[in-house]
Design a protein around this motif. Structure first.
Motif, mmCIF file in Angstrom:
data_model
loop_
_atom_site.group_PDB
_atom_site.id
_atom_site.type_symbol
_atom_site.label_atom_id
_atom_site.label_comp_id
_atom_site.label_asym_id
_atom_site.label_seq_id
_atom_site.Cartn_x
_atom_site.Cartn_y
_atom_site.Cartn_z
ATOM 1 N N ASP A 26 0.938 -1.177 0.016
ATOM 2 C CA ASP A 26 -0.115 -0.013 -0.109
ATOM 3 C C ASP A 26 0.885 1.186 -0.144
ATOM 4 N N GLY A 27 2.191 1.082 -0.100
ATOM 5 C CA GLY A 27 3.052 2.084 -0.267
ATOM 6 C C GLY A 27 3.590 2.819 1.219
ATOM 7 N N ARG A 28 2.900 2.318 2.181
ATOM 8 C CA ARG A 28 3.305 2.758 3.395
ATOM 9 C C ARG A 28 4.333 1.896 4.285
ATOM 10 N N LEU A 29 4.926 2.536 5.358
ATOM 11 C CA LEU A 29 6.055 1.876 5.814
ATOM 12 C C LEU A 29 5.434 0.775 6.875
ATOM 13 N N HIS A 30 6.148 -0.079 7.259
ATOM 14 C CA HIS A 30 5.974 -0.993 8.360
ATOM 15 C C HIS A 30 7.292 -1.723 8.824
ATOM 16 N N ARG A 31 7.340 -2.331 9.912
ATOM 17 C CA ARG A 31 8.520 -2.808 10.636
ATOM 18 C C ARG A 31 8.550 -4.311 9.867
ATOM 19 N N ASP A 32 9.711 -4.670 9.300
ATOM 20 C CA ASP A 32 9.973 -6.032 8.620
ATOM 21 C C ASP A 32 9.878 -7.046 9.659
ATOM 22 N N HIS A 33 8.863 -7.963 9.553
ATOM 23 C CA HIS A 33 9.048 -9.036 10.362
ATOM 24 C C HIS A 33 9.537 -10.358 10.167
ATOM 25 N N ARG A 34 10.562 -10.407 8.872
ATOM 26 C CA ARG A 34 11.191 -11.351 8.579
ATOM 27 C C ARG A 34 12.550 -11.667 9.626
ATOM 28 N N PHE A 35 12.760 -10.856 10.465
ATOM 29 C CA PHE A 35 13.803 -10.865 11.473
ATOM 30 C C PHE A 35 15.079 -11.278 10.910
ATOM 31 N N LEU A 36 15.674 -10.729 9.925
ATOM 32 C CA LEU A 36 16.873 -11.283 9.056
ATOM 33 C C LEU A 36 18.228 -11.230 10.161
ATOM 34 N N GLY A 37 18.799 -12.357 10.191
ATOM 35 C CA GLY A 37 20.093 -12.174 11.168
ATOM 36 C C GLY A 37 21.175 -12.854 10.168
ATOM 37 N N GLY A 38 21.630 -13.980 11.017
ATOM 38 C CA GLY A 38 22.584 -14.652 10.443
ATOM 39 C C GLY A 38 22.635 -15.494 9.114
ATOM 40 N N ARG A 39 21.584 -15.438 8.568
ATOM 41 C CA ARG A 39 21.293 -16.160 7.304
ATOM 42 C C ARG A 39 21.339 -15.068 6.144
ATOM 43 N N ASP A 40 21.423 -13.808 6.641
ATOM 44 C CA ASP A 40 21.288 -12.822 5.494
ATOM 45 C C ASP A 40 22.848 -12.502 5.155
ATOM 46 N N ALA A 41 23.267 -12.751 3.774
ATOM 47 C CA ALA A 41 24.415 -12.609 3.517
ATOM 48 C C ALA A 41 25.091 -11.152 3.457
ATOM 49 N N ALA A 42 24.017 -10.388 3.160
ATOM 50 C CA ALA A 42 24.518 -8.949 3.083
ATOM 51 C C ALA A 42 24.920 -8.261 4.784
ATOM 52 N N ALA A 43 24.070 -8.767 5.488
ATOM 53 C CA ALA A 43 24.050 -8.542 6.852
ATOM 54 C C ALA A 43 25.480 -8.924 7.683
ATOM 55 N N VAL A 44 25.624 -10.194 7.104
ATOM 56 C CA VAL A 44 26.869 -10.856 7.771
ATOM 57 C C VAL A 44 27.973 -10.315 7.244
ATOM 58 N N ARG A 45 28.121 -9.895 5.937
ATOM 59 C CA ARG A 45 29.188 -9.281 5.415
ATOM 60 C C ARG A 45 29.420 -7.915 5.934
ATOM 61 N N ARG A 46 28.251 -7.052 6.261
ATOM 62 C CA ARG A 46 28.499 -5.623 6.944
ATOM 63 C C ARG A 46 29.132 -5.946 7.975
#
Ligand code: HEC
Ligand code: HEC
Ligand code: HEC
Ligand code: HEC
Ligand code: HEC
Length: 335
Positions: free
Chosen positions: A178-198
């Motif tokens: 709907d174009g509006r912001l909400h909090r992402d509820h996937r709870f990405l962490g240790g399986r997210d390659a981009a997060a791990v590399r940062r």
């Protein structure tokens, strides 16, 4: 605040958590589909968890991995499928808990009352489950208190990002259909390659005799890796000669290294021998390696990989790896 099921309860926390959770999902569909893909939803059905639970089948484990169940009984399928559900984090004494900042997705006229809580907007929303000591801590106690199985909250308080909530990083604001912001509820962490590399800033060097790799925390609000003891970093350094053949190799694991202390009359106690994860002190982690041979025209290759392992990793490090993400890799000329 959201918590594991108390071990002294005689019944589950909510009479019918599965039905209540279905109602949340029906009205909050986008958040619900994110949550369904999260590890929170899988906390109890996860095959990796199930295999570890067979080895240590404690009510203590069930209390956190199926927090809506009665921890002392077999977990019914509908509750197993919930894992850490909407109701686990948001429903407390019939109130729907929310943070102090209303979501920009808010449509007028919520179909239920909302209790806005300052604590829910901080690490306290996660703390009761993401920090705890080993069960039967008496058997495994260190001199400075009970031996911690996970200490993400203490690590967070000591990190450069102590003033950012867990949700600020793990539940970033995302734009919905709907174009509006909400909090992402996937709870990405240790399986997210981009997060791990940062999570790490690496500076390699070679001074003619010794290879050194200095590792500093990046955009990460706790030790890297944090969480369960089944996570570690594996550094492999290879010396390559001018024909491309590997002539020497060095492997080092960065993790919490546990061992057992045997007393003359007491049962063996699990103790923490060393913690060489990144970000546990203010100083960078520095690994050095002096190869046995320095082939002319050769090079040194390094690779730092984040691994999730099956079964407590030991000093020899030969355990089954369940998943791996290459964090940083490179090559330096030897002359
Ligand atoms: C009948 C539909 C309906 C049901 C059922 C429902 N909600 Fe809501 N909820 C809404 C609406 C509409 C709002 C207003 C804000 C919005 O549009 O997101 C709201 C607001 C919220 C908010 C506050 C959002 C903010 O502004 O910070 C939270 C948190 C929330 N709901 C969680 C839940 C949870 C958890 C459940 C299940 C226990 C649930 N809701 C069940 C419709 C529903
Ligand atoms: C009721 C207990 C509970 C609460 C509250 C809770 N968690 Fe978790 N969390 C878990 C469990 C259990 C898992 C492990 C699921 C699995 O993989 O088996 C987990 C997994 C995670 C993961 C995935 C870890 C990975 O390996 O990628 C992240 C990220 C996470 N939680 C963040 C949060 C944040 C942020 C909060 C607070 C807003 C929070 N959790 C609140 C129990 C909880
Ligand atoms: C592990 C805990 C956890 C679980 C599970 C969880 N939430 Fe949330 N949720 C939070 C936290 C914490 C916030 C507030 C983050 C902040 O603003 O600081 C939030 C925010 C929200 C909001 C309002 C904010 C927004 O951006 O729209 C809604 C609505 C919501 N959750 C609904 C749900 C529903 C529905 C489910 C299940 C499908 C669910 N949540 C599962 C912890 C959780
Ligand atoms: C500054 C951003 C940031 C903050 C704040 C933060 N995290 Fe993380 N977290 C990350 C990143 C990046 C990763 C991926 C790297 C990693 O696996 O450690 C991660 C990974 C994780 C993992 C997966 C375990 C692991 O290391 O593989 C868990 C669980 C987790 N965080 C929980 C939390 C909790 C609980 C809090 C609050 C007490 C928190 N995080 C605060 C950025 C953050
Ligand atoms: C107080 C809450 C709590 C208790 C008690 C608990 N856990 Fe966990 N567990 C977590 C959280 C939070 C995570 C996520 C951290 C991470 O991903 O590193 C997790 C992650 C795991 C994982 C990794 C899942 C994966 O897919 O990588 C396994 C396996 C596991 N727990 C098994 C157990 C077992 C077996 C017990 C009992 C001996 C237990 N846990 C007790 C909170 C708990």
């Amino acid at each position: 605040m959201p918590s594991p099921a108390p071990l002294e309860t005689t019944t589950q926390r909510l009479a019918d958590p599965a039905t209540a959770n279905r109602a949340c999902q029906r009205c909050h569909q986008e958040i619900a589909s994110e949550w369904r893909s999260s590890l929170h939803r899988q906390a109890h059905t996860d095959p990796h968890y199930q295999s570890q639970f067979k080895i240590e089948p404690f009510a203590f484990c069930t209390g956190c991995h199926a927090p809506e169940a009665d921890p002392r009984k077999p977990v019914p399928k509908t509750i197993s499928d919930l894992g850490v559900g909407c109701v686990t984090c948001h429903v407390s004494d019939d109130h729907v808990l929310a943070s102090t900042t209303p979501s920009s997705a808010a449509r007028p006229g919520a179909h239920h009352a909302v209790t806005r809580s300052a604590a829910f907007s901080t690490a306290a929303a996660c703390a009761n489950c993401h920090e705890f000591s080993f069960p039967r801590a008496g058997l495994r106690e260190s001199r400075s208190g009970p031996l911690m199985m996970q200490s993400t909250v203490t690590e967070h308080a000591a990190s450069a990002f102590a003033d950012r909530s867990c949700a600020a990083c793990h539940m970033p604001k995302v734009r919905g259909e709907d174009g509006r912001l909400h909090r992402d509820h996937r709870f990405l962490g240790g399986r997210d390659a981009a997060a791990v590399r940062r999570s790490v800033r690496a500076s390699p060097s070679w001074d003619g005799k010794t290879f050194a790799l200095s590792l500093e925390p990046g955009d990460v609000g706790h030790a890297f890796p944090t969480g369960d003891m089944l996570r570690r970093l594996k550094l492999t350094v290879s010396v390559i000669d001018s024909s491309g053949a590997e002539v020497d190799r060095y492997v080092r694991h960065l993790q919490r290294h546990f061992g057992f202390q045997h007393g003359a009359t007491t049962a063996p106690r699990r103790v923490l021998i060393r913690d060489d994860r990144i970000g546990t002190t203010n100083a960078p982690v520095r690994v050095t390696y002096r190869p046995k041979t320095v082939p002319p025209g050769g090079s040194v290759r390094y690779d730092l990989t984040y691994e999730r392992v099956v079964g407590p990793p030991d000093e020899r490090g030969d355990v089954l790896v369940d998943g791996a993400i290459s964090v940083v890799a490179g090559e330096l000329a030897l002359d």
